[in-house]
Design an enzyme around this catalytic site. Structure first.
Site, short mmCIF file in Angstrom:
data_model
loop_
_atom_site.label_atom_id
_atom_site.label_comp_id
_atom_site.label_asym_id
_atom_site.label_seq_id
_atom_site.Cartn_x
_atom_site.Cartn_y
_atom_site.Cartn_z
CB SER A 1 9.43 12.49 1.79
OG SER A 1 10.77 13.43 1.82
CG ASP A 2 13.69 11.04 6.67
OD1 ASP A 2 14.74 11.49 6.21
OD2 ASP A 2 14.11 10.25 8.07
CD1 TRP A 3 18.84 13.78 1.98
CD2 TRP A 3 18.79 15.59 3.98
NE1 TRP A 3 19.49 13.75 1.80
CE2 TRP A 3 19.64 15.55 2.69
CE3 TRP A 3 18.59 16.24 4.01
CZ2 TRP A 3 20.40 16.57 2.02
CZ3 TRP A 3 19.32 16.71 4.98
CH2 TRP A 3 20.33 17.44 3.67
N GLY A 4 15.63 12.21 0.93
CA GLY A 4 15.80 11.73 -0.30
C GLY A 4 14.67 10.37 -0.66
CB SER A 5 12.55 8.65 1.53
OG SER A 5 11.49 9.78 1.48
#
Ligand code: BGC
Length: 740
Positions: A283-287
């Site tokens: 995932s992207d950061w915290g997505s």
């Protein structure tokens, strides 16, 4: 691309594919043998990625919980732990876990780790796949030498909106060019086969359509037809799969209402389904938990559920998998099979990297020292920087600087700036390594030329007090060079701008200096296309120098003094005004075709021309080229056939140079209306003065195909126009052909 480059790339790809089949078999067996030993908790741990900002640095700062989690097998990967000492320390903790599964260390090594290369958009202006591959290779070599296994690059998002700050991180607006660059970067980062000590895993990001965020505002929604998605935005991701990209990262945006991090369509149907992708998706950061803020899920548990079901294998920094997957398995909402599939994909990469054989194989202090101080890397970044520069205007051949110039006034906030030259996402940059423009000019011109320098204005304030001094030194000079543009942190992630003009009072500075009547060469530096109509109109010469990295000053000085003949071409359209955005070269005729002389009932504005300030593919040289004698080997072909288009290219000037020749096609009648031109080939050709070469392009069904109404990639019989030239707006060679 050099013809040789294409051959070498495809040979390399064929080699990778053959050995990959045999390799995968034994990797799968080894993965299964580990899987059999793993508890559900340990499996879930592999899907969790922590940021190590808190655990690296002085040991006292270590976050006990994180390290404890590593020891308990609750972490599969760390990002932002870098340096042999740090990665070794943290890996040692992983080796205290029950199964001793090694961690993956990842970081955003986007255009260099310690040696900083031009920002990716600038490198794309080289249209030179060998150089782009070399830059990625050196970035990977340095990254691997500091204990990293994985870079979160390349960004292969097509970007057609220069307001979006992340346009600097990609290959620009065009899908064909984007495909080629995606391949070159991935092979550059990963080498021929994962596991080399000079290579790291690549990550094709951000899947998908992130470059089309609404109004250029970062992290925004994307509403897009399937047709546009397939035709324009997905191909570089497919090219990344074909080039063997080890990992993918999903994007922050929604696509037609669904956050990409939980998109079944993107991750399961397309990537892991239709494209049969065997790597893993992070995932992207915290997505994952950002889906709560989006209003797509009610809580973190639902976020974890949607993300894992839709094919996101690793959770970067939201803790959702760690906190909720076990419950979701117990309540039978998620099957163990789904977890197993994600874990296997991750473990496979750890095996391929050789980490199960030796978790410290990337941890050699000797190699770290050697690679971070490797003089070849400095030479390479200079070469890439020289070729990234685009000469936009050169009235009265004011450049290269003439022998008669004895005093130069260098004016502008970027004239002696170090950090700005490195641009955003500058790895473990060291600003002291930067050669500024002032330094570069001094070194190149020596004592023969006096260089006076003043900043004149600042980028981030409206201070005008320096203008008077700038005017004074301009008056005393034979030539004025103005170094204007953005600061490094005005493009990149979360750096969208509504006004992409020169910030601060730089226009006022330019006007005051230009009013002295002295010839002005504007050197513009930025991570995106800027709007600068006045400068384009009034400066004698305009040099677009982007952010060129550590060797920026030497590279620009080489071009200004004529040691290097500029050969860069724009990988993205430069608009005249923000109101024209999105503006690309592949526009449509519409039912009311544009006519610059008529101001009614036609596609276009009443206040600005439709044309850009500078077109995609445009860029001048100190020499001139003649395109002549286009011949098609045949004027008709069937879908299985090919036609060769050849022509003569002559260097008609007195300087050796390199020209990027471009092939475009147009399908004038089609079941899905086609743009007026689409790039379908390019080559970079070196010619000495007076030299001619015959250049050929092959036209096949692939060249003529598009996604039809059924989203099938195919061509349609009928007439086609073939166009060749040195810029999308100047295609002097044209011919018609027919597909039977
Ligand atoms: C960016 C990614 C990057 C990640 C890790 C995110 O904010 O969108 O491109 O790889 O952070 O640093």
């Amino acid at each position: 691309m050099h013809k040789l480059g294409i051959g070498v790339l495809s040979l390399a790809l064929a080699g990778i594919q053959l050995s990959a089949v045999a390799q995968r078999k034994s990797v799968n067996q080894r993965v299964d043998s580990v899987m059999r030993l793993m508890t559900l908790d340990e499996k879930i741990g592999q899907l969790n990625q922590y940021s190590g900002r808190e655990v690296t640095g002085p040991l006292v700062k270590q976050n006990a919980n994180m390290l404890n989690d590593i020891k308990l097998g609750r972490v599969g990967s760390m990002l932002n732990v870098q340096g042999v000492k740090n990665t070794r320390q943290v890996q040692e903790v992983a080796m205290q876990s029950r199964l001793k599964i090694p961690l993956l260390f990842g970081m955003d090594v986007i255009h260099g780790y310690k040696t900083i290369f031009p920002v990716p958009l600038a490198e794309s202006a080289t249209w030179d796949m060998d150089l782009i591959g070399l830059s990625a290779h050196i970035a990977a070599k340095e990254a691997a030498a500091v204990g990293l296994h994985w870079t979160f690059a390349p960004m292969v998002d097509i970007a057609r909106d220069p307001r979006w700050g992340r346009i600097m991180e990609g290959a620009g607006e065009d899908t064909y060019l984007g495909n080629e660059i995606a391949k070159a970067r991935i092979i550059g980062f990963q080498g021929k086969k994962l596991g080399g000590l000079d290579a790291v895993m690549a990550c094709a990001k951000h899947f998908a359509a992130y470059g089309a965020v609404s109004s250029g505002r970062d992290y925004n929604d994307v509403e897009m037809s399937d047709h546009q998605l397939w035709e324009t935005y997905l191909p570089p991701f497919k090219a990344a799969v074909d080039a063997g990209a080890a990992t993918f990262m999903s994007s922050f945006n929604t696509l037609n209402g669904v956050p990409a991090a939980a998109s079944d369509y993107l991750q399961r149907d397309i990537l892991k389904g239709k494209w049969n992708y065997s790597g893993f998706v992070v995932s992207d950061w915290g997505s994952i938990d950002q889906m709560i803020k989006w209003g797509y899920v009610a809580d973190k548990k639902e976020a974890a559920l949607k993300a894992i079901l839709s094919g996101c294998d690793m959770d970067m920094m939201s803790y959702s998998y760690l906190e909720h997957l076990k419950d979701l398995v117990s309540s039978k909402k998620v099957s163990v099979k789904i977890i197993d599939d994600a874990v296997k994909r991750i473990l496979a990469k750890k095996f391929e990297l050789g980490l199960f054989d030796d978790p410290y194989r990337f941890c050699s202090e000797e190699r770290e020292k050697a690679e971070l101080n490797n003089p070849e890397h400095v030479n390479a970044t200079l070469k890439v920087a020289q070729k990234s520069i685009v000469l936009l205007k050169n009235q009265d051949a004011v450049l290269p600087i003439k022998q008669s110039v004895k005093t130069i006034a260098l004016i502008g906030p970027l004239g002696d700036s170090k950090r700005d030259m490195q641009g955003a996402w500058a790895g473990a940059n060291d600003a002291d390594r930067v050669v500024t423009l002032l330094k570069g000019l001094q070194q190149k011109l020596g004592n023969n030329v006096r260089i006076n320098f003043v900043k004149g204005a600042s980028i981030k304030t409206n201070d005008t007090t320096g203008i008077a001094e700038a005017v004074k030194i301009a008056k005393d000079a034979d030539l004025v060079i103005m170094a204007l543009g953005e600061a490094y942190d005005m493009s990149g992630e979360s750096r969208s701008r509504a006004d992409i003009g020169l910030p601060g009072k730089q226009n006022e500075l330019f006007n005051a200096v230009q009013a002295t009547g002295k010839p002005v060469v504007a050197v513009l530096m930025a991570g995106r296309p800027l709007t600068f109509n006045q400068i384009a109109d009034k400066a004698k010469a305009v040099v677009y120098a982007w952010f060129l990295g550590d060797q920026a000053g030497n590279a620009i000085a080489d071009v200004l003094t004529g040691k290097m003949n500029p050969s860069g071409k724009l990988p993205v359209t430069f608009p005249r005004s923000v109101g024209q955005i999105p503006l690309t070269y592949n526009d449509y005729k519409t039912g009311h075709p544009y006519n610059a002389n008529v101001f009614q009932y036609q596609t276009g504005y009443i206040d600005v021309p439709n044309s850009p300030l500078y077109a995609f593919g445009y860029g001048l040289s100190y020499t001139t080229y003649k395109y002549a004698d286009l011949k098609l080997s045949n004027t008709t072909m069937d879908k299985k056939g090919v036609i060769t288009a050849s022509f003569n290219l002559t260097n008609t000037g007195t300087t050796a140079g390199e020209e990027v020749v471009q092939l475009y096609v147009h399908d004038p009648v089609a079941s899905v209306v086609q743009p007026t031109k689409k790039l379908k080939g390019f080559q970079k050709v070196a010619l000495s003065p007076g030299e001619s070469k015959t250049i050929s392009f092959t036209i096949s069904n692939e060249t003529l195909a598009f996604y039809n109404q059924q989203l099938k990639w195919d061509s349609e019989p009928g007439k086609f126009k073939i166009m060749i030239g040195g810029s999308s707006d100047k295609l002097e060679l044209q011919a018609d052909m027919e597909l039977k």
